[in-house]
Design an enzyme around this catalytic site. Structure first.
Site, short mmCIF file in Angstrom:
data_model
loop_
_atom_site.label_atom_id
_atom_site.label_comp_id
_atom_site.label_asym_id
_atom_site.label_seq_id
_atom_site.Cartn_x
_atom_site.Cartn_y
_atom_site.Cartn_z
N ARG A 1 -7.93 0.74 5.38
CA ARG A 1 -7.07 0.18 6.42
C ARG A 1 -5.60 0.34 6.01
O ARG A 1 -5.31 0.65 4.85
CB ARG A 1 -7.40 -1.30 6.67
CG ARG A 1 -7.43 -2.16 5.44
CD ARG A 1 -7.72 -3.63 5.76
NE ARG A 1 -7.92 -4.38 4.54
CZ ARG A 1 -9.11 -4.68 4.01
NH1 ARG A 1 -10.22 -4.32 4.62
NH2 ARG A 1 -9.19 -5.35 2.87
N ASP B 1 -4.07 -0.45 -4.29
CA ASP B 1 -5.02 -1.56 -4.16
C ASP B 1 -6.06 -1.49 -5.27
O ASP B 1 -6.41 -0.40 -5.73
CB ASP B 1 -5.70 -1.45 -2.78
CG ASP B 1 -6.38 -2.75 -2.39
OD1 ASP B 1 -6.13 -3.79 -3.03
OD2 ASP B 1 -7.18 -2.72 -1.44
N ASN C 1 1.44 -11.10 1.28
CA ASN C 1 1.09 -11.46 -0.10
C ASN C 1 1.70 -12.79 -0.55
O ASN C 1 1.31 -13.33 -1.59
CB ASN C 1 1.48 -10.34 -1.09
CG ASN C 1 0.61 -9.11 -1.00
OD1 ASN C 1 1.05 -7.99 -1.26
ND2 ASN C 1 -0.67 -9.29 -0.63
N GLU D 1 -1.55 12.14 7.22
CA GLU D 1 -2.96 12.34 6.85
C GLU D 1 -3.35 11.20 5.92
O GLU D 1 -2.59 10.85 5.00
CB GLU D 1 -3.14 13.68 6.13
CG GLU D 1 -2.86 14.90 6.99
CD GLU D 1 -3.81 15.01 8.18
OE1 GLU D 1 -4.98 14.60 8.05
OE2 GLU D 1 -3.38 15.52 9.23
N GLY E 1 -6.64 -6.43 -8.82
CA GLY E 1 -7.35 -7.69 -9.04
C GLY E 1 -8.82 -7.46 -9.35
O GLY E 1 -9.36 -8.00 -10.33
N ARG E 2 -9.47 -6.62 -8.52
CA ARG E 2 -10.91 -6.36 -8.75
C ARG E 2 -11.14 -5.65 -10.08
O ARG E 2 -12.08 -5.94 -10.80
CB ARG E 2 -11.47 -5.51 -7.59
CG ARG E 2 -11.81 -6.35 -6.37
CD ARG E 2 -12.06 -5.50 -5.17
NE ARG E 2 -10.82 -4.90 -4.69
CZ ARG E 2 -10.75 -3.78 -3.98
NH1 ARG E 2 -11.84 -3.11 -3.70
NH2 ARG E 2 -9.59 -3.33 -3.55
C1 FPP Z 1 -2.91 -5.10 -3.94
O1 FPP Z 1 -3.86 -6.00 -4.22
C2 FPP Z 1 -1.82 -4.96 -4.95
C3 FPP Z 1 -0.74 -5.76 -5.04
C4 FPP Z 1 -0.47 -6.88 -4.11
C5 FPP Z 1 0.27 -5.59 -6.13
C6 FPP Z 1 0.70 -4.22 -6.45
C7 FPP Z 1 1.46 -4.25 -7.72
C8 FPP Z 1 1.41 -3.34 -8.69
C9 FPP Z 1 0.70 -2.07 -8.56
C10 FPP Z 1 2.06 -3.55 -10.02
C11 FPP Z 1 3.52 -3.67 -10.11
C12 FPP Z 1 4.31 -2.76 -9.23
C13 FPP Z 1 5.52 -2.21 -9.56
C14 FPP Z 1 6.26 -1.45 -8.54
C15 FPP Z 1 6.11 -2.31 -10.90
P1 FPP Z 1 -4.78 -6.23 -5.51
O2 FPP Z 1 -4.55 -5.13 -6.47
O3 FPP Z 1 -4.52 -7.58 -5.97
O4 FPP Z 1 -6.19 -6.00 -4.91
P2 FPP Z 1 -7.67 -6.54 -5.05
O5 FPP Z 1 -7.66 -8.03 -5.20
O6 FPP Z 1 -8.17 -6.10 -3.71
O7 FPP Z 1 -8.34 -5.83 -6.14
#
Ligand code: FPP
Length: 239
Positions: A181, A10, A58, A194, A13-14
């Protein structure tokens, strides 16, 4: 050492937004963090690593962000399958397949086939994954009135998620990005995991962060409902 580590990746985006960049830039950087983490887990001889790449919820995101993520998954499979074979890493994708595009589905099948005999580590990427949907699917596969055991249920869960069996329950679950969460991830398999929450945004997650989470895991006392050696005889509870 934890046998099975799961990661909720996670913060992409931020991380991008605070740098004045589009969220998709964060996901592209997140894909590089995936590569680093897989390599680190292999070096540390972790048996199974499950990464939460795209939850069933998502699909609510803007079409452009979904398209960028799907393109990243395709590129990851195309670029990394050979490296997985060289490093003995079996790669499988867990979750629903029916809502994914044909090109991605074929890329998944090709990677799974190419790495099927690899035995040194099992990398599972969760795409269109919802633990609650997998539990529902497993329950309906077993049908009403059956005398099913936890083992039988786990097998039905594996079938629902297109996940080959033989993967131990999660020992250590790491979530980056500061939130605390589970977000519908591996709810059945994390019964005694854990949990380690890291403030690090996923694009910046590095080998030292993985090692720090493992060190934290090693400090924890895992009792699985039993009482510890030092516990007084009257101790109750099952934490
Ligand atoms: C969670 O939210 C992250 C995702 C929905 C995407 C995860 C994808 C990757 C790590 C990149 C590609 C993956 C592979 C396996 C090549 P967010 O990061 O958008 O969160 P935020 O908005 O809370 O910062």
């Amino acid at each position: 050492m934890p046998r099975h580590i799961a990661v909720i990746m996670d913060g992409n985006g931020r991380w991008a937004t605070t740098r004045g960049r589009p969220r998709t830039f964060g996901h592209a950087s997140g894909a590089r963090a995936v590569k680093r983490t897989v390599e680190a887990a292999r070096r540390l001889e972790i048996e199974a690593l499950t990464l939460y790449a795209f939850s069933s919820d998502n699909w609510r995101r803007p079409d452009t962000e979904i398209a960028a993520l799907m393109a990243l998954f395709r590129r990851y499979l195309a670029a990394e399958t050979e490296r997985c074979v060289e490093n003995g890493i079996r790669l499988t994708v867990i979750g629903r397949r029916d809502r994914l595009g044909g090109t991605l589905r074929r890329a998944i099948a090709a990677s799974e086939e190419a790495t099927a005999e690899c035995r040194d580590m099992h990398l599972r990427v969760a795409v269109d994954y919802s633990a609650r949907d997998m539990i529902l699917d497993a329950a309906s596969r077993l049908g009403a009135g059956g005398q099913f055991t936890r083992e039988k249920f786990s097998e039905a869960m594996a079938a629902a998620a297109h996940a080959p069996g033989g993967v131990p329950d999660v020992d250590l679950l790491i979530r980056t990005g500061g939130e605390q969460r589970l977000s519908d991830f591996l709810l059945w398999e994390c019964a005694y995991a854990e949990l380690v929450f890291s403030p690090r945004m996923w694009p910046e997650f590095a080998e030292r962060d993985l090692e720090a989470a493992i060190t934290e895991f090693q400090r924890r006392e895992r009792r699985f409902g039993d009482v510890g050696d030092e516990a007084p005889a009257a101790a109750i509870g099952s934490a």
